[in-house]
Write an enzyme that holds these catalytic residues in place. Structure first.
Site, short mmCIF file in Angstrom:
data_model
loop_
_atom_site.label_atom_id
_atom_site.label_comp_id
_atom_site.label_asym_id
_atom_site.label_seq_id
_atom_site.Cartn_x
_atom_site.Cartn_y
_atom_site.Cartn_z
N GLY A 1 -6.81 -0.54 -7.80
CA GLY A 1 -6.03 -1.41 -7.70
C GLY A 1 -6.51 -2.71 -6.58
N THR A 2 -7.16 -1.97 -5.49
CA THR A 2 -7.89 -2.99 -4.64
C THR A 2 -8.68 -3.97 -5.32
OG1 THR A 2 -7.29 -1.61 -2.70
CG2 THR A 2 -8.90 -3.23 -2.41
N HIS B 1 -15.15 5.70 -5.27
CA HIS B 1 -14.19 6.61 -5.07
C HIS B 1 -14.16 8.08 -5.21
CE1 HIS B 1 -11.83 3.06 -4.62
NE2 HIS B 1 -10.96 3.47 -3.97
N LYS C 1 -9.55 10.32 -8.58
CA LYS C 1 -8.85 9.25 -8.88
C LYS C 1 -8.49 9.05 -10.28
CE LYS C 1 -8.84 4.43 -7.44
NZ LYS C 1 -7.32 4.64 -6.77
N GLY D 1 5.60 0.16 5.20
CA GLY D 1 4.56 0.67 4.29
C GLY D 1 4.94 1.38 3.06
N THR D 2 6.52 1.58 2.94
CA THR D 2 6.84 2.09 1.76
C THR D 2 6.79 1.22 0.57
OG1 THR D 2 8.69 3.05 3.16
CG2 THR D 2 9.01 3.11 0.81
#
Lengths: 248, 248, 248, 248
Positions: B144-145, B134, B138, B77-78
């Site tokens: 980004g999603t 959100h 933020k 997940g890095t």
């Protein structure tokens, strides 16, 4: 090149909406309309490629037999097809191998996708419930669609070895937790001002996924019917349900 | 038989959550944990089958090289993987053909499904828009999603030959109609009390379909990481993104 | 005892719906209907107590003058009332002190309540935003109702000394954060399959409050009109807007 | 000028959150904190104006007696107040006429507003239902808040002479239509990934109004507590419930 389309039950409310939708589409041409007193030969005379049938269980088998025997594809929203009837249609199609028949209980693409996505998502979440919301004149609770959706969810979870949704309820006012459909809870809201709505809720640690379908108009079948009309020639034989046409 | 799991960055916040999730799973066994001052040989000593790496771009390549060379699968997940880094990982894997590496930017299964369903549904509806909501801290808008989701929708529609969503707006207060991402409108709400939420809306005549993902907890990556741990042995080579592991 | 009701513009689409609603109500009696070629004396002849006027700016002033002078209460949905016209109506009412006139731009009770609750809640939350969703044929963005709602929220917050909603956005794709109406962000979604919808979102630490109004039918004015008809006799003089009739 | 605030149960989880909230507020000053082994005289020594008490039913009465007798206002979230206890507190306050005590079961402003708006809207709609959604570890269904909300709706409708919500259900799978609370249907969803959520739905011809409260954090009581702290001096005597402090 346009597809030559005919409509059966063209004077009915649904039939009129389909005629309008076909006329409005650039790639389709409405070449023949038939109602109860008209001869089916209008379709062969007009060289019709696909006929849409939203008529009545009493007449739909006669219509289909004629169409298949003349190699005309059919897109059918008429109800009342049991296993016996489906077998009969398959028999006719065996003699007319290039003809396609699509019989679907629900042409609303959003409803079909909602069910399909629910089925796909079911095994990835600890919890799953269904809330359906309809106008207050509806006689059955839950709706047929919600019942089927819950069943598909339950089946997908069972197949993947997912256990029941966790539920620590120990004190319940009768009915609060909804109806139990194969282990999936289903809640039915009845409210003036609504038409037909369904929400499928999935949850796991820290996140939820909700898939909601809202139908506010009886014409929501039109895009699904046109999708059937455009795709049926490429799918000879009998197809039950719109899903395969979505190519998901 | 249980899978023997190791965790890198085990003392970090995310690492601790993953250790807890592994310990809580009946089919997984936590056999080795490594933090910045520990030797990677702890994994080989413990006969580890799969290692989870949520560490830092500065150290992840060294970790991966060691793991792949020792035939240990990795779930990563890095962040910070560009094309060059991915090519390097593929190179190592070419020498260790039975080893699998999964590198994913987002392990929240709900987020991945939301994007995937959005992509699948995109071509069936006249209109598509994205609303993301959100917390107010933020920095970027849209998220980004949401940006990626809108791009996937646009791509799917273009491929199917679907035109732009209809929009008769002639008088607009600046910004009211949101940002334009490849022709798909994206709206960003920032509200105290929220965490990370996204709603994809599709509409056609008389019906709408909404797919919503709510994430209210940083631990929402855990189920996706466990899915990766359980499936990676069956997927040798490099996989980027969790999608293929969902077998949709 | 029933209230004796008359309808102006009775042949129009809205007028017909109002006639139907009056007929369906047990406590109301439809005693006179007037259209463009009929004499207003039909109302006095029939001893009408309340007249509903959904006509046209060109004729509404003449209608109202007649009604007020004959002591008949009026419930008016016709548009085009500026300050001059309202002053004129007040002048007539000064001569007929027991008569009531209600002029309202919006009779949908849900829309009126949505605005009212938004105004009341505004000062208790750090953050406030408005999302409105309409069919894609709408020309203006945001909708008039959303614009007014945002203005009411901003005013209530200013009066209570509440600062701007927090927002750390530093990188924004043009338009993502919506339109700025007096410091309140407003987002306009345009989607096939929708009619008219509005969502007001409030948030503070750990909690959010959402007030949503959905209108899916042009007849949603009927309950508000009937409320006006039933209450107007108790409210002599001019009332602008349905709010005071809700007795909140 | 700042208000001098004290906190009882300052070491507890809730107490710590309140201390942090008081410290973060410009107009409040945290002058004394007391835990179970500390003397209450810390409050008088520090010239405290308002004390917040989130302690335990066993000790809260002793705390309150001391505070009222010393003319210190109290904002109380401790549970267990029955009619007898409330009468006792009123007795103490009769001897200290300028002191105010606020005792509230729920300090989440959004929850209080949700209930209040539901009560106000109830009589304007044909239909009303409640859906509450919680994490799956909750023992009771429906939630106490949903039960109380449904009761308030039923009461408001009865008072206004509004009949039962229309419902033509004739075939029901057991539980589908939810629990019946004084004629208002209540549905309880239990889902992993949720915290505490409630949706009140109202509907009439062509329109619906939805009021939704989402609580995703145990700290959602803080803004309500601060509101109480700031307003209590202006409200001598006993107040039960946060509502009156909202000045709606």
């Amino acid at each position: 090149m346009t597809i030559r389309v005919g409509v059966l039950g063209a004077q009915g409310k649904v039939g009129q909406a389909i005629c309008a939708a076909v006329r409005a589409a650039d790639d389709l041409e409405l070449v023949a309309t038939v109602d109860k007193d008209d001869a089916l030969t209008a379709f062969t005379d007009a060289n019709t490629e696909v006929v849409v049938d939203f008529t009545h269980p009493d007449v739909v088998m006669g219509n289909l037999k004629f169409l298949v025997q003349h190699g005309i594809h059919a897109v059918v929203g008429t109800t009342g097809f049991d296993d016996g009837r489906l077998a009969e249609v398959r028999g006719w199609l065996a003699e007319s191998r290039e003809t396609g028949v699509l019989i679907a209980p629900n042409f609303a693409i959003g409803a079909v996708l909602c069910m399909r996505f629910a089925e796909q998502a079911a095994r990835f979440f600890e919890s799953a419930e269904v809330v359906e919301l309809h106008h207050p004149n509806k006689a059955d609770a839950p709706s047929g669609t919600a019942y089927r959706t819950a069943g598909l969810i339950a089946e997908a979870r069972a197949k993947a070895g997912v256990g029941r949704s966790p539920d620590a309820t120990s004190t319940e006012l009768d009915g609060a937790r909804g109806a139990d459909v194969d282990g999936v809870r289903v809640h039915s809201v009845r409210l003036a001002g609504l038409v037909a709505h369904q929400e499928v809720l999935f949850g796991t640690q820290g996140e939820t996924l909700t898939i909601r379908h809202d139908s506010i108009d009886r014409n929501s079948f039109a895009p699904g019917v046109l999708l059937g009309v455009r795709s049926i020639a490429a799918r000879p034989g009998l197809t039950v349900g719109l899903d395969p046409f979505l190519d998901l």
